[in-house]
Motif scaffolding. Structure first.
Motif, PDB file in Angstrom:
ATOM      1  N   HIS A 174       0.916  -1.218  -0.002  1.00 34.20           N
ATOM      2  CA  HIS A 174       0.083   0.172  -0.086  1.00 34.20           C
ATOM      3  C   HIS A 174       0.948   1.131   0.178  1.00 34.20           C
ATOM      4  O   HIS A 174       0.767   2.252  -0.629  1.00 34.20           O
ATOM      5  CB  HIS A 174      -0.859   0.148   1.293  1.00 34.20           C
ATOM      6  CG  HIS A 174      -2.087  -0.984   1.260  1.00 34.20           C
ATOM      7  ND1 HIS A 174      -2.552  -1.668   0.026  1.00 34.20           N
ATOM      8  CD2 HIS A 174      -2.438  -1.536   2.389  1.00 34.20           C
ATOM      9  CE1 HIS A 174      -3.467  -2.166   0.572  1.00 34.20           C
ATOM     10  NE2 HIS A 174      -3.556  -2.402   1.821  1.00 34.20           N
ATOM     11  N   HIS A 222       2.592   1.984  -3.435  1.00 36.43           N
ATOM     12  CA  HIS A 222       1.693   2.725  -4.084  1.00 36.43           C
ATOM     13  C   HIS A 222       1.464   4.213  -4.018  1.00 36.43           C
ATOM     14  O   HIS A 222       1.715   5.098  -4.967  1.00 36.43           O
ATOM     15  CB  HIS A 222       0.105   1.859  -3.979  1.00 36.43           C
ATOM     16  CG  HIS A 222      -0.783   2.846  -4.665  1.00 36.43           C
ATOM     17  ND1 HIS A 222      -0.987   2.779  -6.040  1.00 36.43           N
ATOM     18  CD2 HIS A 222      -1.822   3.820  -4.092  1.00 36.43           C
ATOM     19  CE1 HIS A 222      -2.153   3.755  -6.154  1.00 36.43           C
ATOM     20  NE2 HIS A 222      -2.297   4.015  -5.138  1.00 36.43           N
ATOM     21  N   ARG A 250       3.024   7.039  -6.607  1.00 36.34           N
ATOM     22  CA  ARG A 250       1.959   8.083  -7.127  1.00 36.34           C
ATOM     23  C   ARG A 250       2.560   9.732  -6.665  1.00 36.34           C
ATOM     24  O   ARG A 250       2.396  10.419  -7.581  1.00 36.34           O
ATOM     25  CB  ARG A 250       0.569   7.876  -6.469  1.00 36.34           C
ATOM     26  CG  ARG A 250      -0.351   8.789  -6.920  1.00 36.34           C
ATOM     27  CD  ARG A 250      -1.866   8.683  -6.306  1.00 36.34           C
ATOM     28  NE  ARG A 250      -1.708   9.003  -4.828  1.00 36.34           N
ATOM     29  CZ  ARG A 250      -2.783   9.168  -3.867  1.00 36.34           C
ATOM     30  NH1 ARG A 250      -3.642   8.500  -4.228  1.00 36.34           N
ATOM     31  NH2 ARG A 250      -2.364   9.682  -2.661  1.00 36.34           N
ATOM     32  N   ASN A 268      -1.011   8.202 -11.105  1.00 36.25           N
ATOM     33  CA  ASN A 268      -1.046   6.682 -11.302  1.00 36.25           C
ATOM     34  C   ASN A 268      -0.494   6.219 -12.418  1.00 36.25           C
ATOM     35  O   ASN A 268      -0.545   4.677 -12.640  1.00 36.25           O
ATOM     36  CB  ASN A 268      -2.501   6.372 -10.699  1.00 36.25           C
ATOM     37  CG  ASN A 268      -2.680   6.607  -9.299  1.00 36.25           C
ATOM     38  OD1 ASN A 268      -1.952   6.113  -8.547  1.00 36.25           O
ATOM     39  ND2 ASN A 268      -3.942   7.012  -8.874  1.00 36.25           N
ATOM     40  N   ASP A 314      -4.708  -4.729 -14.707  1.00 35.23           N
ATOM     41  CA  ASP A 314      -3.674  -4.889 -13.916  1.00 35.23           C
ATOM     42  C   ASP A 314      -3.113  -6.151 -13.777  1.00 35.23           C
ATOM     43  O   ASP A 314      -3.707  -7.042 -13.075  1.00 35.23           O
ATOM     44  CB  ASP A 314      -3.911  -4.104 -12.671  1.00 35.23           C
ATOM     45  CG  ASP A 314      -2.763  -3.768 -11.610  1.00 35.23           C
ATOM     46  OD1 ASP A 314      -1.479  -3.835 -12.303  1.00 35.23           O
ATOM     47  OD2 ASP A 314      -2.776  -3.395 -10.336  1.00 35.23           O
ATOM     48  N   CYS A 334      -1.664  -7.928  -9.649  1.00 38.19           N
ATOM     49  CA  CYS A 334      -2.207  -6.777  -8.975  1.00 38.19           C
ATOM     50  C   CYS A 334      -2.066  -6.617  -7.193  1.00 38.19           C
ATOM     51  O   CYS A 334      -2.461  -5.755  -6.563  1.00 38.19           O
ATOM     52  CB  CYS A 334      -3.847  -6.685  -9.138  1.00 38.19           C
ATOM     53  SG  CYS A 334      -4.723  -7.923  -8.395  1.00 38.19           S
ATOM     54  N   THR A 384      -4.352  -2.153  -4.452  1.00 43.27           N
ATOM     55  CA  THR A 384      -4.528  -0.902  -4.045  1.00 43.27           C
ATOM     56  C   THR A 384      -4.500   0.045  -5.441  1.00 43.27           C
ATOM     57  O   THR A 384      -5.473   0.975  -5.162  1.00 43.27           O
ATOM     58  CB  THR A 384      -3.137  -0.363  -3.442  1.00 43.27           C
ATOM     59  OG1 THR A 384      -2.673  -1.568  -2.712  1.00 43.27           O
ATOM     60  CG2 THR A 384      -3.180   0.674  -2.845  1.00 43.27           C
ATOM     61  N   TRP A 385      -3.807  -0.041  -6.311  1.00 38.64           N
ATOM     62  CA  TRP A 385      -4.007   0.932  -7.507  1.00 38.64           C
ATOM     63  C   TRP A 385      -5.282   0.565  -8.191  1.00 38.64           C
ATOM     64  O   TRP A 385      -5.881   1.751  -8.592  1.00 38.64           O
ATOM     65  CB  TRP A 385      -2.765   0.216  -8.730  1.00 38.64           C
ATOM     66  CG  TRP A 385      -2.669   1.173  -9.696  1.00 38.64           C
ATOM     67  CD1 TRP A 385      -2.164   2.183  -9.941  1.00 38.64           C
ATOM     68  CD2 TRP A 385      -3.412   1.105 -10.956  1.00 38.64           C
ATOM     69  NE1 TRP A 385      -2.011   2.718 -11.400  1.00 38.64           N
ATOM     70  CE2 TRP A 385      -2.718   1.957 -11.956  1.00 38.64           C
ATOM     71  CE3 TRP A 385      -4.268   0.147 -11.615  1.00 38.64           C
ATOM     72  CZ2 TRP A 385      -3.180   1.825 -13.291  1.00 38.64           C
ATOM     73  CZ3 TRP A 385      -4.894   0.266 -12.961  1.00 38.64           C
ATOM     74  CH2 TRP A 385      -4.411   1.000 -13.827  1.00 38.64           C
ATOM     75  N   GLU A 419      -8.222   2.341  -6.130  1.00 40.19           N
ATOM     76  CA  GLU A 419      -8.183   3.875  -6.253  1.00 40.19           C
ATOM     77  C   GLU A 419      -8.743   4.282  -7.425  1.00 40.19           C
ATOM     78  O   GLU A 419      -9.587   5.266  -7.595  1.00 40.19           O
ATOM     79  CB  GLU A 419      -6.450   4.376  -6.022  1.00 40.19           C
ATOM     80  CG  GLU A 419      -6.839   5.767  -6.139  1.00 40.19           C
ATOM     81  CD  GLU A 419      -5.448   6.374  -5.770  1.00 40.19           C
ATOM     82  OE1 GLU A 419      -5.117   7.694  -6.288  1.00 40.19           O
ATOM     83  OE2 GLU A 419      -4.785   5.711  -4.959  1.00 40.19           O
ATOM     84  N   GLY A 429       2.904  -3.450 -12.447  1.00 38.22           N
ATOM     85  CA  GLY A 429       3.670  -2.654 -11.274  1.00 38.22           C
ATOM     86  C   GLY A 429       4.829  -3.382 -11.223  1.00 38.22           C
ATOM     87  O   GLY A 429       5.172  -4.288 -11.749  1.00 38.22           O
ATOM     88  N   ARG A 447       8.775   4.350 -15.747  1.00 35.31           N
ATOM     89  CA  ARG A 447       7.530   4.053 -16.254  1.00 35.31           C
ATOM     90  C   ARG A 447       7.780   3.889 -17.755  1.00 35.31           C
ATOM     91  O   ARG A 447       8.172   4.879 -18.622  1.00 35.31           O
ATOM     92  CB  ARG A 447       6.297   4.828 -16.026  1.00 35.31           C
ATOM     93  CG  ARG A 447       5.474   4.555 -14.645  1.00 35.31           C
ATOM     94  CD  ARG A 447       4.566   5.602 -14.451  1.00 35.31           C
ATOM     95  NE  ARG A 447       3.796   5.351 -13.204  1.00 35.31           N
ATOM     96  CZ  ARG A 447       3.143   6.530 -12.539  1.00 35.31           C
ATOM     97  NH1 ARG A 447       2.966   7.533 -13.422  1.00 35.31           N
ATOM     98  NH2 ARG A 447       2.657   6.236 -11.477  1.00 35.31           N
TER      99      ARG A 447
END
Length: 302
Positions: free
Chosen positions: A51, A54, A58, A64, A82, A85, A89-90, A93, A145, A296
């Motif tokens: 968490h 994340h 962000r 995000n 995702d 995952c 969390t992602w 939201e 992620g 990213r």
């Protein structure tokens, strides 16, 4: 920290999501987790770290995602996937933020909420290494992620699957962490080498992992890859963001599973290891500035 007077506490970052997940890990399960090819441990501390990471990324990127997908997320029938995952969390939201979009998460470990979640979010238990349980050209946006313990050949398969299930004109996005360990002290270097040896024992050579952008480019459907990289320093010399990452770093290295395998690799007792983390590491970080970066990579499917 953050925009609009928002703050990101490095003392204890939690969300209401924590209340939705009640997973207890037995000693037998922990022993199995050490042997799996990819897993996020089901302990509360591991989920807490996930968490926190994340919210850390962000804040670092001030978003995000980096793909130009925001406008499409507001439209009906947009679909997002995702990969790996975790506790979701992602997804949780974004599913609350973009109510017209359908969100899906796949994970081989049941650490995501099954009941308390938005109606536009679905979690699916699946092993990503066995191929994704979706048809071709299904999603507008597919992201993955940061994950550890993935072999280069496995990563190539996963990226090919991500591209396969993405619609033409849709986007894929992956996160990668880098650290050349310049400006690092002896404790950080020692922890890094022990982690490297542990991964090598799982047939994952962290020193030879390929660049994600090259793997993405190798697919004829995604010849152009964009890069969004953010740098930060671990510890107090990195300011507030450095202290948040220090909490993540220390939390990870103090977790039960990590204490178990790194103390063994280092050839020291668990008590000696914990002292190294709680005292030696903290003191070292006051004097050093080890630099890291998160990247990213994103690409549009032809």
């Amino acid at each position: 920290m953050g925009n609009n007077n928002s703050s990101l506490s490095h003392k204890n970052i939690k969300t209401e999501l924590d209340k939705e997940i009640d997973n207890k890990t037995t000693d037998l399960e922990e022993e199995k987790e050490l042997k799996l090819k990819y897993v996020i441990p089901k302990s509360d501390e591991a989920i807490d770290i996930t968490h926190t990471f994340h919210f850390f990324q962000r804040y670092l990127f001030q978003s995000n995602f980096s793909s130009p997908i925001k406008e499409r997320l507001t439209q009906e029938k947009c679909k997002v996937l995702d990969i790996g995952c975790g506790p979701g969390t992602w997804l949780l939201e974004l599913a609350n933020q973009y109510e017209n979009t359908l969100f899906y998460g796949i994970e081989n470990n049941l650490i995501y909420p099954n009941e308390i979640k938005p109606g536009n979010l679905n979690f699916i238990k699946a092993d990503m290494f066995d191929g994704f349980p979706f048809p071709d050209n299904e999603f507008d946006f597919v992201r993955q992620g940061l994950m550890s313990f993935i072999k280069p050949d496995q990563l190539s398969v996963i990226i090919s699957e991500m591209i396969r299930v993405t619609k033409p004109g849709g986007y894929i996005e992956l996160l990668e962490s880098r650290n050349d360990f310049k400006e690092s002290g002896p404790v950080v270097r020692k922890l890094n080498e022990a982690h490297y040896l542990h991964c090598l024992n799982k047939e994952v050579d962290l020193k030879k992992l390929p660049n994600l952008d090259n793997i993405i480019k190798s697919n004829q459907n995604t010849p152009i890859v964009y890069k969004d990289e953010k740098f930060y320093v671990l510890g107090p010399n990195g300011g507030n963001i450095g202290m948040v990452f220090q909490d993540i770093y220390v939390g990870f290295h103090n977790s039960k599973l990590t204490v178990e395998y790194l103390s063994s690799v280092l050839g020291i007792s668990k008590e000696e290891y914990k002292i190294m983390i709680s005292k030696d590491l903290i003191e070292e970080l006051k004097q050093t500035s080890p630099e890291y970066s998160l990247i990213r990579f994103w690409a549009k499917k032809n």
